[in-house]
Design a protein around this motif. Structure first.
Motif, PDB file in Angstrom:
ATOM      1  N   LYS A  39       0.816  -1.213   0.000  1.00  0.00           N
ATOM      2  CA  LYS A  39       0.000   0.000   0.000  1.00  0.00           C
ATOM      3  C   LYS A  39       0.853   1.267   0.000  1.00  0.00           C
ATOM      4  O   LYS A  39       0.311   2.359  -0.186  1.00  0.00           O
ATOM      5  N   ASN A  40       2.165   1.145   0.232  1.00  0.00           N
ATOM      6  CA  ASN A  40       3.032   2.319   0.109  1.00  0.00           C
ATOM      7  C   ASN A  40       3.096   2.816  -1.328  1.00  0.00           C
ATOM      8  O   ASN A  40       3.443   3.978  -1.568  1.00  0.00           O
ATOM      9  N   TRP A  41       2.800   1.942  -2.270  1.00  0.00           N
ATOM     10  CA  TRP A  41       2.702   2.345  -3.681  1.00  0.00           C
ATOM     11  C   TRP A  41       1.310   2.912  -3.890  1.00  0.00           C
ATOM     12  O   TRP A  41       0.304   2.216  -3.756  1.00  0.00           O
ATOM     13  N   ARG A  42       1.255   4.187  -4.226  1.00  0.00           N
ATOM     14  CA  ARG A  42      -0.007   4.921  -4.223  1.00  0.00           C
ATOM     15  C   ARG A  42      -1.037   4.362  -5.197  1.00  0.00           C
ATOM     16  O   ARG A  42      -2.231   4.544  -5.012  1.00  0.00           O
ATOM     17  N   SER A  43      -0.582   3.674  -6.226  1.00  0.00           N
ATOM     18  CA  SER A  43      -1.540   3.105  -7.177  1.00  0.00           C
ATOM     19  C   SER A  43      -2.376   1.997  -6.555  1.00  0.00           C
ATOM     20  O   SER A  43      -3.429   1.635  -7.101  1.00  0.00           O
ATOM     21  N   LEU A  44      -1.939   1.442  -5.405  1.00  0.00           N
ATOM     22  CA  LEU A  44      -2.698   0.408  -4.711  1.00  0.00           C
ATOM     23  C   LEU A  44      -3.393   0.948  -3.467  1.00  0.00           C
ATOM     24  O   LEU A  44      -4.164   0.220  -2.850  1.00  0.00           O
ATOM     25  N   THR A  45      -3.102   2.174  -3.070  1.00  0.00           N
ATOM     26  CA  THR A  45      -3.842   2.762  -1.953  1.00  0.00           C
ATOM     27  C   THR A  45      -5.311   2.931  -2.329  1.00  0.00           C
ATOM     28  O   THR A  45      -6.211   2.590  -1.550  1.00  0.00           O
ATOM     29  N   ARG A  46      -5.526   3.454  -3.522  1.00  0.00           N
ATOM     30  CA  ARG A  46      -6.865   3.506  -4.111  1.00  0.00           C
ATOM     31  C   ARG A  46      -6.701   3.450  -5.613  1.00  0.00           C
ATOM     32  O   ARG A  46      -6.107   4.353  -6.214  1.00  0.00           O
ATOM     33  N   LEU A  85      -6.315  -4.121 -12.612  1.00  0.00           N
ATOM     34  CA  LEU A  85      -5.827  -4.137 -11.239  1.00  0.00           C
ATOM     35  C   LEU A  85      -4.911  -5.326 -10.978  1.00  0.00           C
ATOM     36  O   LEU A  85      -3.912  -5.209 -10.265  1.00  0.00           O
ATOM     37  N   ASP A  86      -5.220  -6.471 -11.558  1.00  0.00           N
ATOM     38  CA  ASP A  86      -4.382  -7.652 -11.338  1.00  0.00           C
ATOM     39  C   ASP A  86      -2.983  -7.433 -11.895  1.00  0.00           C
ATOM     40  O   ASP A  86      -1.990  -7.808 -11.262  1.00  0.00           O
ATOM     41  N   HIS A  87      -2.882  -6.806 -13.086  1.00  0.00           N
ATOM     42  CA  HIS A  87      -1.569  -6.492 -13.644  1.00  0.00           C
ATOM     43  C   HIS A  87      -0.814  -5.517 -12.751  1.00  0.00           C
ATOM     44  O   HIS A  87       0.398  -5.660 -12.540  1.00  0.00           O
ATOM     45  N   THR A  88      -1.514  -4.522 -12.231  1.00  0.00           N
ATOM     46  CA  THR A  88      -0.865  -3.548 -11.352  1.00  0.00           C
ATOM     47  C   THR A  88      -0.359  -4.217 -10.083  1.00  0.00           C
ATOM     48  O   THR A  88       0.756  -3.943  -9.619  1.00  0.00           O
ATOM     49  N   LEU A  89      -1.158  -5.103  -9.501  1.00  0.00           N
ATOM     50  CA  LEU A  89      -0.745  -5.807  -8.289  1.00  0.00           C
ATOM     51  C   LEU A  89       0.507  -6.643  -8.526  1.00  0.00           C
ATOM     52  O   LEU A  89       1.468  -6.596  -7.749  1.00  0.00           O
ATOM     53  N   ARG A  90       0.511  -7.390  -9.614  1.00  0.00           N
ATOM     54  CA  ARG A  90       1.662  -8.265  -9.885  1.00  0.00           C
ATOM     55  C   ARG A  90       2.910  -7.445 -10.208  1.00  0.00           C
ATOM     56  O   ARG A  90       4.025  -7.830  -9.828  1.00  0.00           O
ATOM     57  N   ALA A  91       2.723  -6.327 -10.895  1.00  0.00           N
ATOM     58  CA  ALA A  91       3.875  -5.489 -11.215  1.00  0.00           C
ATOM     59  C   ALA A  91       4.488  -4.898  -9.941  1.00  0.00           C
ATOM     60  O   ALA A  91       5.710  -4.935  -9.742  1.00  0.00           O
ATOM     61  N   VAL A  92       3.645  -4.365  -9.063  1.00  0.00           N
ATOM     62  CA  VAL A  92       4.146  -3.774  -7.816  1.00  0.00           C
ATOM     63  C   VAL A  92       4.761  -4.854  -6.930  1.00  0.00           C
ATOM     64  O   VAL A  92       5.810  -4.638  -6.296  1.00  0.00           O
ATOM     65  N   ALA A  93       4.142  -6.032  -6.863  1.00  0.00           N
ATOM     66  CA  ALA A  93       4.695  -7.114  -6.039  1.00  0.00           C
ATOM     67  C   ALA A  93       6.067  -7.545  -6.543  1.00  0.00           C
ATOM     68  O   ALA A  93       6.979  -7.804  -5.746  1.00  0.00           O
ATOM     69  N   GLY A  94       6.229  -7.615  -7.862  1.00  0.00           N
ATOM     70  CA  GLY A  94       7.531  -7.974  -8.407  1.00  0.00           C
ATOM     71  C   GLY A  94       8.591  -6.931  -8.101  1.00  0.00           C
ATOM     72  O   GLY A  94       9.730  -7.258  -7.735  1.00  0.00           O
ATOM     73  N   LEU A  95       8.238  -5.664  -8.227  1.00  0.00           N
ATOM     74  CA  LEU A  95       9.185  -4.591  -7.914  1.00  0.00           C
ATOM     75  C   LEU A  95       9.535  -4.579  -6.430  1.00  0.00           C
ATOM     76  O   LEU A  95      10.700  -4.378  -6.051  1.00  0.00           O
TER      77      LEU A  95
END
Length: 313
Positions: A264-271, A279-289
């Motif tokens: 959630k520190n990545w603002r794109s997942l805060t909201r 959203l699934d692509h965004t989640l996997r991208a942030v998790a990988g980073l």
């Protein structure tokens, strides 16, 4: 810009590894896009890209880290808004394909990979569900109420998070609507099916997964249930014992909450303000980073710096 961690949230070393890993994949995909249909002009003719690959990667990282709008990024890089949109849509799927990284550099892309990894290394896994607020569906959309979370009472989507005992991410994905129960999401993701092929995996969860322990031969461990107040009065000492057991369980499981907090520190997942389909692509991208950042070698403190204040030897 790349040297400042405030801009991308990543160290220079991680960004350099991203350029070396994602760059060839992006170039190959662009070349395949140009050659997969008959053309009247040779590949490479026409207008040239106004953003090179490194700029496109930087645009995507800033967008994921700070949820910066495409208009602001377009003004920052001096290009049109549509150019920023195309750049993000090209790089984000490539980052999502990388998924979470472990010590050896291997990527875990599915729940089956995570369970096989935990079975191989004989480590304890931590599992939880996290909710991400999304836009409210349109009024005439069927099943509009199914996005309302029963816990937070807002429009949300739920993601499954699995970490190791230290809280390092192993998997993030399997998104579903916010009204879905945690145990239902785990079953739909295949956790029960894949645990049926193992015997030595231990996964700690919260009370929302009560019942999975019986289906997985005790491999999924949930906190001890509370007794009814009248039953506690008849059995002296049972309440204190059960409270101590729940506290010990929560102390071991709390690191998965920290892992969700780092996401959630990545603002794109805060909201999430974009389309729910991405959203699934965004989640996997942030998790990988984030997993790359967690496994980056950090310099060890010098012996003098590690001494208490006032002591130099």
């Amino acid at each position: 810009m790349l040297a400042k961690r405030r801009v991308t949230g990543l160290s220079t070393r991680v960004v350099a590894e991203l350029v070396a890993e994602v760059g060839p994949a992006w170039q190959a995909r662009q070349h395949a896009k140009l050659t997969d249909r008959p053309r009247r002009r040779s590949p490479g003719a026409g207008a040239k890209y106004k953003l090179v690959f490194v700029d496109r990667l930087l645009v995507t990282l800033v967008h994921l880290r700070h949820a910066t709008t495409h208009d602001v990024l377009a003004a920052w890089f001096g290009v049109d808004r549509s150019t920023i949109t195309r750049a993000v849509n090209e790089i984000r799927p490539l980052l999502a394909e990388r998924c979470c990284r472990i010590e050896s550099g291997v990527r875990l892309r599915t729940v089956a990979d995570v369970i096989a990894y935990l079975d191989h290394v004989r480590q304890t896994g931590l599992m939880d569900a996290t909710e991400i607020r999304v836009r409210r569906p349109t009024k005439r959309r069927a099943g509009r109420h199914q996005f309302i979370s029963g816990k937070s009472r807002c429009n949300a989507m739920k993601a499954l998070v699995i970490t190791d005992a230290q809280g390092r991410l192993l998997f993030c994905g399997a998104t579903c609507r916010g009204s879905t129960a945690d145990i239902t999401q785990a079953r739909q993701a295949g956790v029960v099916d894949w645990l049926a092929h193992t015997w030595g995996v231990e996964i700690l969860t919260d009370a929302g997964y009560q019942g999975l322990g019986a289906q997985t031969a005790g491999q999924v461990i949930t906190p001890t249930q509370k007794h009814h107040k009248k039953a506690v009065e008849r059995m002296q000492g049972i309440a204190e014992l059960r409270a101590a057991q729940r506290k010990a369980h929560n102390q071991r499981r709390v690191r998965v909450e920290h892992g969700s907090g780092h996401l959630k520190n990545w603002r794109s997942l805060t909201r999430h303000l974009g389309r729910r389909e991405i959203l699934d692509h965004t989640l996997r991208a942030v998790a990988g980073l984030l997993s790359d950042h967690q496994h980056t070698d950090r310099p060890t403190p010098s012996p003098i710096a590690a001494l208490p204040a006032g002591r130099t030897r």
